[in-house]
Enzyme design. Structure first.
Site, PDB file in Angstrom:
ATOM      1  N   TRP A 102      -8.069 110.907 -37.548  1.00 12.25           N
ATOM      2  CA  TRP A 102      -7.793 111.468 -38.972  1.00 12.25           C
ATOM      3  C   TRP A 102      -9.078 111.702 -39.767  1.00 12.25           C
ATOM      4  O   TRP A 102      -9.053 112.696 -40.155  1.00 12.25           O
ATOM      5  CB  TRP A 102      -6.912 110.578 -39.926  1.00 12.25           C
ATOM      6  CG  TRP A 102      -5.509 110.407 -39.203  1.00 12.25           C
ATOM      7  CD1 TRP A 102      -4.829 109.518 -38.781  1.00 12.25           C
ATOM      8  CD2 TRP A 102      -4.308 111.498 -39.152  1.00 12.25           C
ATOM      9  NE1 TRP A 102      -3.504 109.710 -38.504  1.00 12.25           N
ATOM     10  CE2 TRP A 102      -3.317 111.167 -38.740  1.00 12.25           C
ATOM     11  CE3 TRP A 102      -4.664 112.840 -39.523  1.00 12.25           C
ATOM     12  CZ2 TRP A 102      -2.251 111.966 -38.582  1.00 12.25           C
ATOM     13  CZ3 TRP A 102      -3.521 113.646 -39.574  1.00 12.25           C
ATOM     14  CH2 TRP A 102      -2.469 113.152 -39.050  1.00 12.25           C
ATOM     15  N   ASP A 172      -9.368 107.665 -47.411  1.00 15.11           N
ATOM     16  CA  ASP A 172      -7.982 107.895 -46.844  1.00 15.11           C
ATOM     17  C   ASP A 172      -7.485 106.578 -46.733  1.00 15.11           C
ATOM     18  O   ASP A 172      -7.649 105.982 -45.786  1.00 15.11           O
ATOM     19  CB  ASP A 172      -8.086 108.842 -45.710  1.00 15.11           C
ATOM     20  CG  ASP A 172      -6.664 109.424 -45.188  1.00 15.11           C
ATOM     21  OD1 ASP A 172      -5.819 108.539 -45.643  1.00 15.11           O
ATOM     22  OD2 ASP A 172      -6.698 109.824 -44.140  1.00 15.11           O
ATOM     23  N   LYS A 196       4.059 105.919 -44.940  1.00 14.32           N
ATOM     24  CA  LYS A 196       3.737 104.758 -44.158  1.00 14.32           C
ATOM     25  C   LYS A 196       4.106 103.595 -45.032  1.00 14.32           C
ATOM     26  O   LYS A 196       4.897 102.734 -44.662  1.00 14.32           O
ATOM     27  CB  LYS A 196       2.429 104.879 -43.729  1.00 14.32           C
ATOM     28  CG  LYS A 196       2.075 105.660 -42.506  1.00 14.32           C
ATOM     29  CD  LYS A 196       1.187 106.831 -42.809  1.00 14.32           C
ATOM     30  CE  LYS A 196       1.101 107.647 -41.532  1.00 14.32           C
ATOM     31  NZ  LYS A 196       0.212 108.468 -41.643  1.00 14.32           N
TER      32      LYS A 196
HETATM   33  C1  LIG Z   1      -0.688 109.675 -41.414  1.00 17.62           C
HETATM   34  C2  LIG Z   1      -1.967 110.076 -41.683  1.00 17.62           C
HETATM   35  C3  LIG Z   1      -2.376 111.174 -42.364  1.00 17.62           C
HETATM   36  C4  LIG Z   1      -1.585 112.424 -42.184  1.00 17.62           C
HETATM   37  O1  LIG Z   1      -0.855 112.496 -43.190  1.00 17.62           O
HETATM   38  P1  LIG Z   1       0.139 113.594 -43.691  1.00 17.62           P
HETATM   39  O2  LIG Z   1       0.689 113.114 -45.021  1.00 17.62           O
HETATM   40  O3  LIG Z   1       1.040 114.023 -42.485  1.00 17.62           O
HETATM   41  O4  LIG Z   1      -0.796 114.820 -43.958  1.00 17.62           O
HETATM   42  C5  LIG Z   1      -3.954 111.247 -42.458  1.00 17.62           C
HETATM   43  N1  LIG Z   1      -4.508 110.189 -42.593  1.00 17.62           N
HETATM   44  C6  LIG Z   1      -4.268 109.003 -42.272  1.00 17.62           C
HETATM   45  C7  LIG Z   1      -4.958 107.706 -42.150  1.00 17.62           C
HETATM   46  C8  LIG Z   1      -2.778 108.833 -41.664  1.00 17.62           C
HETATM   47  O5  LIG Z   1      -2.488 107.638 -41.321  1.00 17.62           O
END
Ligand SMILES: *Cc1c(COP(=O)(O)O)cnc(C)c1O
Length: 360
Positions: A102, A172, A196
């Site tokens: 990511w 993030d 999540k």
């Molecule tokens: C799942 C995830 C993403 C992507 O998220 P989307 O909502 O599908 O764009 C980005 N960064 C992390 C750390 C993730 O776990």
């Protein structure tokens, strides 16, 4: 009613009491004769939902008053572009830490908007640890520093949040927001896709310090400007109304449970059960360095790809779902977000013991 223990990395399990409440309110929300999905986003009832959702999140995370909470769409992946588009204002430079798939995507996107320096990386060692970030690594002229606090695919997490001084820290937090107590004031901006730890997919939460809003250039698309969503109180256009309602129910559930202090205890207990077993097991091992282990996503491997496949298949038959590792790393991965009960992890470990015994 059959419910499985779902170890999916996302979309992932939701707390059963939340699903049951949503079910109860589904066709006639608060005596309106409508479902939340059918309510106008400008109606009194929805205004109450979005206001309460924000209030609850502020309470849970202890968000200071000089931060805005935005409910937007586009997932964390859209934030990979919105962050540089909005924050690379002055110097068009940003520092990124490369700790996994990511992070790599965030870096790739940011490069479209300015100069990106990767100040630390664990890529050469397959992202099995979190590199130390001391202030000497940070460029004095960076517009911000970006980290991924929990690496969903690799199973690593920061144990200490780096101190970036005057330079805003952007995080993030998609896969560990609300999993433990954090100090929001250490960050300039936090973003997370909902699927999540917050609610269903389709909602993205952004927590942004007010002085970082309004730094975009004039040609920034309206929908990608934090100012639009801040001034419109997340109602510039139609927001993901049902996702916001579900997030509100999840926040209520967390508050009732005792907030982040309490969920952190439960999360540490769950992770501890699994890591302790991985330590003693002669079949399964964790590829992640001890000081960098995530309490949300726990990858593990057996000695062979055949055993891995047999494990995933037999686990599914036992009601333990979605344990296959990400296609980029293989093996297994147990995602044990807030909604996974302790009993789910105990059931997983009991199954692993049994599997180990039967496949010697
Ligand atoms: C799942 C995830 C993403 C992507 O998220 P989307 O909502 O599908 O764009 C980005 N960064 C992390 C750390 C993730 O776990």
């Amino acid at each position: 009613m059959k419910r499985v223990y779902n170890f999916s990395a996302g979309p992932s399990m939701l707390p059963l009491p939340v699903l049951e409440k949503a079910q109860k309110e589904l066709v006639n929300y608060s005596d309106s004769g409508m479902s939340v999905m059918e309510l106008s986003h400008r109606s009194q009832l929805f205004t109450e939902i979005i206001t309460e959702a924000e209030q609850l999140l502020r309470e849970l995370m202890n968000i200071p008053d000089n931060y805005k909470v935005l409910f937007v769409q586009g997932g964390a992946s859209q934030q990979f572009a919105m962050v540089p588009l909005n924050l690379m204002g002055k110097n068009k430079k940003a520092d990124y830490v490369n700790t996994g798939s990511w992070s790599k995507k965030a870096i790739k996107e940011a490069k479209k908007f300015g100069e990106v320096r990767v100040i630390a990386s664990s890529e050469e060692e397959s992202f099995t640890f979190i590199p130390k970030i001391d202030s000497s690594l940070i460029s004095p002229d960076a517009d911000y520093v970006h980290i991924t606090t929990n690496n969903t695919i690799e199973g690593t997490a920061y144990s200490d949040i780096p101190d970036t001084g005057n330079i805003p820290l952007v995080a993030d937090m998609s896969s560990n927001i609300l999993s433990e107590e954090i100090d929001v004031s250490q960050f300039g901006l936090i973003y997370a896709g909902a699927q999540k730890n917050i609610g269903p997919a389709g909602l993205t939460v952004v927590i942004i310090r007010e002085d970082l809003i309004g730094r975009t250039s004039e040609n920034c698309p309206t929908m990608l400007d934090y100012k639009t969503h801040s001034e419109g109180r997340s109602l510039y256009n139609t927001p993901p109304t049902y996702g916001i309602y579900m997030a509100k129910l999840v926040f209520e559930w967390l508050k009732e449970l005792g907030g982040l202090k309490e969920i952190e205890k439960i999360n540490r207990k769950k992770a501890d059960i699994l890591y302790r077993y991985l330590e003693e097991s002669e079949m399964f091992t964790s590829p992640v360095r001890k000081d960098s282990r995530s309490i949300m996503n726990i990858p593990f491997v057996s000695p062979s790809a055949e055993l891995d496949a047999a494990f995933v298949k037999e686990a599914k038959e036992a009601g333990l779902e979605t344990l296959k590792g990400h296609r980029s790393v293989g093996g297994m991965r147990a995602s044990i977000y807030n909604a996974m009960p302790v009993e789910g992890v105990q059931a997983l470990v009991a199954f692993m013991r049994e599997f180990e015994k039967n496949h010697q």
